[in-house]
Scaffold this motif. Structure first.
Motif, short mmCIF file in Angstrom:
data_model
loop_
_atom_site.label_atom_id
_atom_site.label_comp_id
_atom_site.label_asym_id
_atom_site.label_seq_id
_atom_site.Cartn_x
_atom_site.Cartn_y
_atom_site.Cartn_z
N THR A 1 6.86 -9.02 3.36
CA THR A 1 7.03 -9.13 1.91
C THR A 1 7.01 -7.75 1.28
OG1 THR A 1 5.94 -11.29 1.94
CG2 THR A 1 6.04 -10.15 -0.18
N ARG A 2 7.89 -7.57 0.29
CA ARG A 2 7.97 -6.28 -0.39
C ARG A 2 7.83 -6.49 -1.89
NH1 ARG A 2 7.34 -5.06 4.01
NH2 ARG A 2 8.68 -3.85 5.42
N GLY A 3 7.21 -5.53 -2.55
CA GLY A 3 7.12 -5.56 -4.01
C GLY A 3 7.98 -4.44 -4.56
N GLY B 1 -0.11 -1.23 -3.78
CA GLY B 1 -0.07 -2.67 -3.54
C GLY B 1 0.47 -3.05 -2.19
N PHE B 2 0.20 -4.28 -1.82
CA PHE B 2 0.77 -4.88 -0.61
C PHE B 2 0.51 -6.38 -0.65
CE2 PHE B 2 -3.51 -5.12 1.01
CZ PHE B 2 -4.10 -3.89 0.75
N ALA B 3 1.18 -7.09 0.24
CA ALA B 3 1.04 -8.55 0.25
C ALA B 3 -0.23 -8.96 0.97
CB ALA B 3 2.25 -9.17 0.94
N GLY B 4 -0.87 -9.99 0.45
CA GLY B 4 -2.01 -10.61 1.13
C GLY B 4 -1.53 -11.89 1.77
N ASP B 5 -2.43 -12.82 1.93
CA ASP B 5 -2.03 -14.07 2.58
C ASP B 5 -1.02 -14.86 1.77
OD1 ASP B 5 -5.32 -14.78 3.93
OD2 ASP B 5 -3.70 -13.49 4.61
N SER B 6 -1.27 -14.97 0.47
CA SER B 6 -0.34 -15.78 -0.33
C SER B 6 0.00 -15.12 -1.65
CB SER B 6 -0.94 -17.16 -0.60
OG SER B 6 -2.21 -16.99 -1.21
N VAL B 7 -0.67 -14.02 -1.98
CA VAL B 7 -0.32 -13.31 -3.21
C VAL B 7 -0.05 -11.85 -2.88
CG1 VAL B 7 -1.67 -14.81 -4.71
CG2 VAL B 7 -2.72 -12.76 -3.78
N ALA C 1 5.35 -1.64 4.32
CA ALA C 1 4.79 -2.78 3.61
C ALA C 1 3.89 -2.34 2.45
CB ALA C 1 3.99 -3.66 4.58
N ILE C 2 3.61 -1.05 2.37
CA ILE C 2 2.70 -0.53 1.35
C ILE C 2 3.50 -0.01 0.17
CG2 ILE C 2 0.77 1.03 0.90
CD1 ILE C 2 0.22 -0.86 3.19
N PHE C 3 3.13 -0.44 -1.03
CA PHE C 3 3.80 0.02 -2.24
C PHE C 3 2.90 1.04 -2.93
CE2 PHE C 3 6.05 -0.02 -6.17
CZ PHE C 3 5.08 -0.02 -7.16
N VAL C 4 3.45 2.19 -3.27
CA VAL C 4 2.67 3.19 -3.98
C VAL C 4 3.49 3.71 -5.15
CG1 VAL C 4 1.39 5.34 -3.83
CG2 VAL C 4 1.61 3.92 -1.81
N SER C 5 2.89 3.81 -6.33
CA SER C 5 3.58 4.41 -7.45
C SER C 5 2.61 5.29 -8.21
CB SER C 5 4.15 3.33 -8.37
OG SER C 5 4.57 3.92 -9.61
N GLU C 6 2.83 6.61 -8.08
CA GLU C 6 1.96 7.52 -8.81
C GLU C 6 2.24 7.42 -10.30
OE1 GLU C 6 1.65 11.00 -5.44
OE2 GLU C 6 1.29 11.54 -7.52
N GLU C 7 3.47 7.13 -10.63
CA GLU C 7 3.89 7.03 -12.03
C GLU C 7 3.14 5.92 -12.73
OE1 GLU C 7 8.15 6.75 -12.33
OE2 GLU C 7 7.87 5.69 -14.23
N LYS C 8 2.99 4.78 -12.03
CA LYS C 8 2.35 3.64 -12.66
C LYS C 8 0.87 3.52 -12.24
CE LYS C 8 6.10 0.53 -13.81
NZ LYS C 8 7.35 1.32 -13.72
#
Lengths: 703, 175
Positions: free
Chosen positions: A667-669, A627-633, A616-623
């Motif tokens: 949720t995924r980004g 990130g990850f999902a909260g309750d609604s965002v 569920a955790i998004f990581v981008s060293e390049e950018k």
């Protein structure tokens, strides 16, 4: 009094009359809908049954005349005429195998077990030639005998011991696994533990299509995406797939997408009248998605057991299942019920059949009535390559490109102190082009947290455990925790012999997160304050704790970032309930003897345990984003040159009627080029991302 | 074995198939489903939704239910599944929780002592406490229905009781 109070207080919880009426109305509407839909069950089952009945009559009359073709034992146990010899104790060279002298059943202080031996003498254990720490083949007959003997022993032990509890327990470790995050590619890949070893997830992309799982309704949806524009391409509803009529309530577990192949992993259950319990099986459904608008089903690969995990390495898919046999099953099970106690496989529509005996193994000291199964499937060729079953092993796996380590919880009972010490059995299997080979077994104290508790480096296996002793309560057959909890790090060699360890770490706390990076291991324990331990593992025989940094709250997930820094995703730890918010921390690990937290941020309106699911955790060293999902965002936080954290985006997440599902952790980004897609079972929303301004919403699709 | 399988088929042909009376099932088990859903989600709105989802799903799968025992297990399993990773987080829960419990409770003159403490537990532990103490399922039955190892059930129960012992200290002595 506790029980009475619970009953009284819970009894008063009822649905309101309004709710009840609403539900009854919905039920009626559904009933009407069902009547108008034609039944799915194929009619051919009826006349097959009729023919079978006729055949049965024929067969009865033949067996009455004792024709050898229909001899039951030869039908099941093909090839081996010596099976029958195993059942007589006089042929055994080692008569002790027939008595309960295995360590788990006798006191640890070496109290003479001769009295016990007498009592348990009548239980026949199969004569298996165990090899110390190495795998031995086990036959179907031996498997049946072993399971029944263990069960019988437990039953007798219950009768003879005053407290009346089992002396064997198997349990999972706490749960609820070198390039990290995103190697530079045009689109986001799943956040996995080991580079090159893909893990199943709920959302996958290949840059042109996004595949999303709805685990609520068990539907997979494929969407075409192009510069922020989203269009639904097709969907696969598990209940309407090939062979669906044999699947009872299929559960969508996860998917893989590779080249033109789509892999759907589903688990389904079959209720057994005999035992009043569910049998679980996993069906791996393989599709050709050369044209994602028209996915073509290739085949189903089925194996018995509940879904544990899976990995995709190149074209080879490895699927892990496990199955535990409980008393209610062992009580009624016959030797002829081979699909009930042996690991089975099937392809397509065929019935499940046990794997060959040459693929069935056991290690010495095994006392669990369970099995672990690993199969490999070449998803390009559409063929199963190998299946291996190991008696006893497997609740969690660590997998790299050459090995599988399957660990499972074991408990040893000490008659003297009447306490249980949990241990972790480790089974190592090597993998090579889809071929799976059991190799060795090891054992350490304590239980693991998750796949990240384990790692292999330079041939050495490192594992972090939490050791918690259990004692028997004086009543009620319940085990309660007592004694000192502590944590430990173990290093094992390639044959799983322990070569180095540190024990007694952080007493009265348990491990919350672990990450191994090369020669260093980092882990977090928690009770109120969160020590982050840095362990030097460069000398396998002498691991050393270099530092223990204390900060409030804890991390559930640790992610290496560049060379200098470790990111922690966890909880603020204020109230230790779900009211807390998530926390992102950045630790400076340049000097492991002096680890420092250089920044942290509380994420508002978020789920404090989001770090428990690393995918569920998004990581981008390049950018420079995490990130990850909260309750609604969906949050994206920016990490600047000085490792400061600032909130960059709060993208609205797709919501819908199925808000009620586990939205946040599902949720995924995903980045595809400069577009960011927030995906879950409700739909996909796309945003144009820009470093210097707020992202702009482009498109939205609702499922 | 081929012979035995055949006999089972023949037996099945002769027996009268078990038919679920949906309305009766709802009357009998709506309480169980609702309470379990409430235990796992912590609020009545979600419990309402899950109650509805589970019984609508029952209608869809009604032909697969083989017996009364199967029906009960199926309903519990479906409730556990529907609320599987259900959690509802928000600051409002802390303030609303007690009120919500009172709202959920239809008639109870005495003060709720144990309920708030149980509801504070992590949802895995809440589930086993509810199923073991209120519904009366054995450890084995819970393991079978929820599809988890027996030891897992035991350790969850143990941990829950340890927590409750502390939370209910002075209130209830025999946790």
């Amino acid at each position: 009094m506790f029980k009475e109070k619970i009953i009284k207080e819970f009894e008063a919880i009822k649905p309101s009359e309004q709710t009840e009426n609403a539900v009854l109305l919905k039920m009626e509407q559904e009933q009407e809908k069902q009547i108008s839909v034609s039944p799915k069950k194929p009619a051919k089952k009826r006349w097959i049954a009729a023919i079978a009945a006729v055949l049965a009559l024929v067969i009865i009359s033949i067996t009455v005349f004792n024709m050898p073709i229909f001899d039951g034992s030869n039908y099941i146990f093909t090839g081996s005429k010596d099976n029958n010899n195993l059942e007589t104790s006089s042929n055994n060279t080692a008569s002790t195998d027939n008595t309960v002298s295995k360590e788990d059943y006798s006191s640890s202080s070496g109290e003479t077990s001769s009295k016990k031996t007498e009592q348990y003498n009548k239980i026949k254990f199969p004569d298996i030639k165990y090899k110390n720490g190495a795998p031995t083949n086990i036959s179907y007959t031996q498997t049946y005998q072993l399971f029944e003997a263990i069960y019988e022993t437990e039953q007798q032990h219950k009768k003879h011991s005053s407290s009346g509890t089992n002396s064997t327990l198997g349990f999972k470790g706490d749960s609820n696994s070198n390039n990290y995050g995103n190697p530079s590619s045009n689109y986001t890949k799943t956040n996995i533990q080991v580079e090159g070893v893909d893990e199943a997830d709920l959302v996958k992309t290949n840059g042109k299509y996004i595949y999303t799982c709805n685990t609520y309704d068990d539907i997979l949806i494929i969407s075409e995406v192009n510069n922020g524009k989203i269009k639904k391409a097709s969907e696969i509803e598990l209940e309407n797939t090939a062979y669906a009529y044999r699947y009872n309530s299929p559960n969508l577990e996860g998917i893989y997408v590779s080249g033109n192949r789509l892999v759907i992993i589903s688990e389904y259950s079959i209720y057994s009248e005999k035992t009043h319990m569910y049998n679980y099986n996993v069906a791996v459904k393989l599709y050709d998605v050369s044209d994602p608008f028209y996915p073509v089903h290739i085949n189903d690969f089925v194996q018995s057991g509940g879904y544990m995990s899976s990995r995709l390495i190149g074209n080879n898919l490895y699927v892990f299942t496990n199955e535990t046999l409980y008393g209610s099953k062992l009580n009624v099970m016959k030797k002829s019920d081979i699909t009930q106690y042996l690991p089975c496989v099937a392809t397509g529509d065929a019935d499940l059949k046990p794997i060959s005996e040459k693929n069935l193994f056991i290690f010495d000291g095994e006392v669990n009535t369970s099995y672990f199964m690993a199969t490999s499937i070449d998803i390009n060729a559409g063929k199963r390559i190998d299946s291996k079953g190991v008696i006893g092993g497997g609740d969690e796996v660590y997998v790299n490109s050459t090995s599988i380590y399957a660990v499972s919880g074991r408990v040893t009972y000490s008659n003297n102190s009447k306490s249980y010490t949990p241990k972790t059995h480790i089974i190592k299997l090597t993998i090579s082009k889809g071929k799976i080979t059991p190799l060795a077994k090891g054992e350490v104290k304590g239980t693991v947290l998750n796949q990240f508790s384990m790692d292999e480096h330079n041939g050495y296996f490192r594992i972090v455990t939490t050791v918690r002793k259990y004692k028997l309560a004086t009543c009620c057959n319940v085990i309660t925790s007592s004694g000192i909890d502590y944590n430990a790090v173990y290093v094992l060699d390639k044959n799983l012999k322990t070569v180095g360890s540190i024990t007694g770490i952080a007493k009265e706390e348990s491990v919350y997160s672990v990450r191994f990076i090369g020669n260093m291991g980092y882990f977090v324990t928690y009770r109120q304050v969160d020590p982050l331990f840095a362990v030097d593992l460069s000398n396998p025989k002498a691991p050393k704790i270099l530092s223990a940094l204390k900060v409030p709250g804890f991390s559930d997930y640790l992610h290496p970032w560049g060379e200098d820094v470790l990111i922690g995703v966890g909880s603020m730890g204020v109230t230790n309930t779900l009211s807390d918010n998530a926390k992102i921390s950045i630790f400076d690990i340049r000097n492991p003897a002096d680890v420092k937290e250089i920044s942290n941020v509380e994420v508002p309106h978020s789920y404090p345990r989001i770090g428990e699911d690393h995918k569920a955790i998004f990581v981008s060293e390049e950018k420079n984003l995490i990130g990850f999902a909260g309750d609604s965002v969906y949050y994206l936080y920016y990490i600047d040159d000085k490792y400061g954290l600032s909130r960059k985006e709060a993208f609205v997440m797709p919501t819908g009627e199925t808000n009620t599902a586990n939205l946040t952790i599902c949720t995924r980004g995903i980045f595809i080029g400069d577009y960011f897609y927030v995906c879950n079972l409700n739909g996909i929303i796309s945003y144009k991302y820009s470093e210097n301004s707020i992202g702009k919403k482009i498109n939205r699709i609702s499922f | 074995m081929f012979i035995f399988q055949t006999f089972l088929w023949v037996d099945a042909l002769q027996e009268e198939p078990f038919k679920v009376d949906a309305a009766k099932a709802f009357k009998t088990y709506s309480g169980t489903v609702y309470r379990l859903a409430f235990v796992r989600t912590g609020n009545t709105a979600d419990a309402d939704d899950i109650l509805s989802d589970v019984f609508v799903r029952l209608i869809k799968n009604i032909s697969k239910i083989k017996s009364e025992v199967h029906l009960r297990s199926w309903l519990i399993r479906a409730t556990v599944n529907q609320s599987k990773t259900y959690y509802k987080k928000s600051k409002r829960i802390e303030k609303v929780r007690l009120a919500d419990i009172d709202g959920a409770v239809q008639q109870n003159s005495e003060e709720n002592l144990v309920l708030p403490a149980v509801m504070e537990l992590p949802y895995h532990q809440k589930t086993v406490i509810y199923m073991h103490y209120f519904e009366g399922y054995s450890v084995e039955e819970i393991a079978g229905i929820c599809g988890i190892a027996k030891g897992t059930v035991k350790s969850r129960l143990a941990r829950a009781r340890k927590t409750l012992k502390t939370t209910l200290e002075g209130v209830i002595m025999d946790v």
